[in-house]
Design a protein around this motif. Structure first.
Motif, PDB file in Angstrom:
ATOM      1  N   ASP A  17       0.970  -1.532  -0.308  1.00  0.00           N
ATOM      2  CA  ASP A  17       0.377  -0.093  -0.127  1.00  0.00           C
ATOM      3  C   ASP A  17       1.287   1.007  -0.107  1.00  0.00           C
ATOM      4  O   ASP A  17      -0.165   2.474   0.039  1.00  0.00           O
ATOM      5  CB  ASP A  17      -0.947   0.138   1.132  1.00  0.00           C
ATOM      6  N   PRO A  54      -0.244   5.765   2.572  1.00  0.00           N
ATOM      7  CA  PRO A  54      -0.962   5.084   1.784  1.00  0.00           C
ATOM      8  C   PRO A  54      -1.668   4.994   0.709  1.00  0.00           C
ATOM      9  O   PRO A  54      -2.225   6.278   0.832  1.00  0.00           O
ATOM     10  CB  PRO A  54      -1.632   3.408   2.846  1.00  0.00           C
ATOM     11  N   ASP A  55      -1.758   4.594  -0.149  1.00  0.00           N
ATOM     12  CA  ASP A  55      -1.898   4.557  -1.263  1.00  0.00           C
ATOM     13  C   ASP A  55      -3.705   4.907  -1.157  1.00  0.00           C
ATOM     14  O   ASP A  55      -4.665   5.713  -1.985  1.00  0.00           O
ATOM     15  CB  ASP A  55      -2.181   3.189  -2.622  1.00  0.00           C
ATOM     16  N   GLN A  56      -4.426   4.094  -0.136  1.00  0.00           N
ATOM     17  CA  GLN A  56      -6.005   4.468   0.174  1.00  0.00           C
ATOM     18  C   GLN A  56      -6.076   5.551  -0.259  1.00  0.00           C
ATOM     19  O   GLN A  56      -7.319   6.174   0.114  1.00  0.00           O
ATOM     20  CB  GLN A  56      -6.651   3.610   0.761  1.00  0.00           C
ATOM     21  N   TYR A 310      -8.636   2.854   7.477  1.00  0.00           N
ATOM     22  CA  TYR A 310      -6.986   2.690   7.548  1.00  0.00           C
ATOM     23  C   TYR A 310      -6.544   1.704   8.447  1.00  0.00           C
ATOM     24  O   TYR A 310      -6.654   0.449   8.368  1.00  0.00           O
ATOM     25  CB  TYR A 310      -6.179   3.478   6.651  1.00  0.00           C
TER      26      TYR A 310
END
Length: 425
Positions: A17, A54-56, A310
């Motif tokens: 991620d 993270p990408d999220q 997350y």
């Protein structure tokens, strides 16, 4: 204990991620992410300063700017309505994350430092005066220590400090003597960013409340990595930062008990925090908006909530266990060296960081050598100059761990330390 709580982290999946963790570093970099010599895997051990994102969470920021970028609480049109709802819901999510009763108790700030200053200016200037006392700890971050030190100078109040013993823990007997009926506020760091000490906040809160004082908790190093409930802690105020918990920079939160925040006057004025303005006077919006003047960090606030999601999806109990296990492993390995001094409690009694020095190797030199090995640590006084003076050192090296770090990365750290010891032998 739930299955999630008892299951070790799948660190390799988590690392996927965070694309930055796949970077190669080294050499004379002239363009970020590029440059000759970029061939050493990054080992990022500076999480107490700033965690990676993270990408999220990055995707949430991008989606705001791509899909509904607009100011909040200002327009009737669709984009403004969507942004306003998302921003307000983010307050609800952050409130839930720390156990607050609702959005009224969560003020978004640029970070922990402004949370400290908000309380200092909105509460301290009005309430403190000669004869009053603010009690801090000797391990406070400058964000707390300097803020209350200078406010005491301005108001005539007195700042007192709970001493740190040789083990790096608070002298609670001294705390019981220092906190008196003259005490108006106790300000304490939850987890020391230098010593790794986990302070007994609930006990300090009880002492403060026994003398009708408030307690302010600097939770910058605890909210990101352990389950926390403001009611269980007994906190009256608590501040933390998004960039230390997988969120963006420039966003954080101040928790305050609703009845206290209701009584305070804002210390920043401008748009969005007002209800009615005339040429003679103004009235304020409801909580928490009366403390959020001007256009806020909308994307950051929405992404802040995504960072909470997350971390909750992974499990804060598991993150805490993983981080502390890495810190204990690093502590135990460092403790094998005769020429390494480690600061703070034993390895099994600390948060997820280790500050240390190698004999005859300045912390800055050590950090530079470790950088050649791809290892990113912090070197300096970590915004705790008075504590370093008490320890009799000018600086220290600090390795701090998070959910995506591994034991193998600690081994790379140790290899780099060995190289520094050989170079300066």
């Amino acid at each position: 204990m739930s299955t999630q709580e008892s299951t070790p982290l799948d660190v390799e999946r988590i690392r996927s991620d965070f694309p930055i963790l796949s970077r190669k570093v080294g050499g004379d970099v002239t363009v970020p992410g590029e440059g000759p010599g970029d061939d050493t895997p990054l080992v990022y051990l500076d999480n107490a300063a700033t965690s990676q994102t993270p990408d999220q969470v990055v995707d949430v920021v991008a989606d705001y700017y791509r899909s509904y970028n607009s100011n909040v609480h200002r327009g009737i049109h669709s984009l403004s309505q969507e942004a306003s709802v998302a921003y307000e819901n983010a307050h609800d999510r952050v409130a839930e994350f720390v156990g607050a009763d609702g959005r009224e108790e969560i003020v978004f700030t640029p970070g922990t430092t402004e949370g400290e200053n908000l309380v200092a200016y909105a509460w301290g200037l009005a309430e403190l005066g000669p004869g009053d006392e603010v009690v801090l700890t000797e391990m406070e971050h400058h964000a707390s220590l300097v803020t209350w030190q200078q406010l005491c100078k301005r108001t005539g109040a007195t700042a007192k400090y709970i001493p740190v013993d040789e083990q790096g823990t608070l002298d609670m007997e001294a705390a019981a003597e220092l906190i008196t009926d003259d005490t108006k506020l106790v300000s304490a760091v939850h987890v020391s960013n230098t010593l790794g000490t986990v302070n007994p906040i609930s006990d300090l809160a009880d002492l403060a409340h026994d003398h009708n004082a408030y307690i302010f908790v600097d939770a910058a190093q605890s909210v990101p990595n352990r389950p926390l409930d403001v009611s269980d802690l007994g906190a009256d105020f608590l501040a933390f930062s998004g960039h230390k918990m997988c969120g963006p920079t420039g966003i954080g939160a101040l928790y305050g008990r609703e009845h206290i925040l209701e009584e305070l006057q804002p210390y920043l004025y401008g748009g969005d925090m007002i209800r009615k303005v005339t040429y003679e006077d103004a009235t304020w919006e409801d909580l928490p908006w009366k403390f959020e003047a001007g256009t806020p960090n909308i994307a950051g606030g929405i992404a802040f909530a995504a960072a909470c999601d997350y971390l909750d999806d992974i499990g804060l109990d598991r993150i805490q266990a993983h981080e502390e296990a890495l810190a204990e492993y690093a502590y135990d390995r460092l403790d094998e060296y005769d020429d390494v001094d480690i600061y703070g409690p034993p390895g099994d009694e600390r948060g997820g960081l280790v500050a240390f020095n190698v004999d005859d190797v300045h912390a800055h030199d050590l950090s530079s050598i470790l950088n050649d090995h791809g290892v990113a640590i912090r070197a300096g006084d970590h915004c705790t100059q008075p504590l370093h003076q008490k320890l009799g050192i000018a600086a220290s090296a600090r390795a701090s761990f998070y959910l995506y770090n591994t034991r193998e990365e600690v081994d790379v750290l140790l290899d780099g330390i060995d190289a520094a010891r050989e170079l300066f032998a």
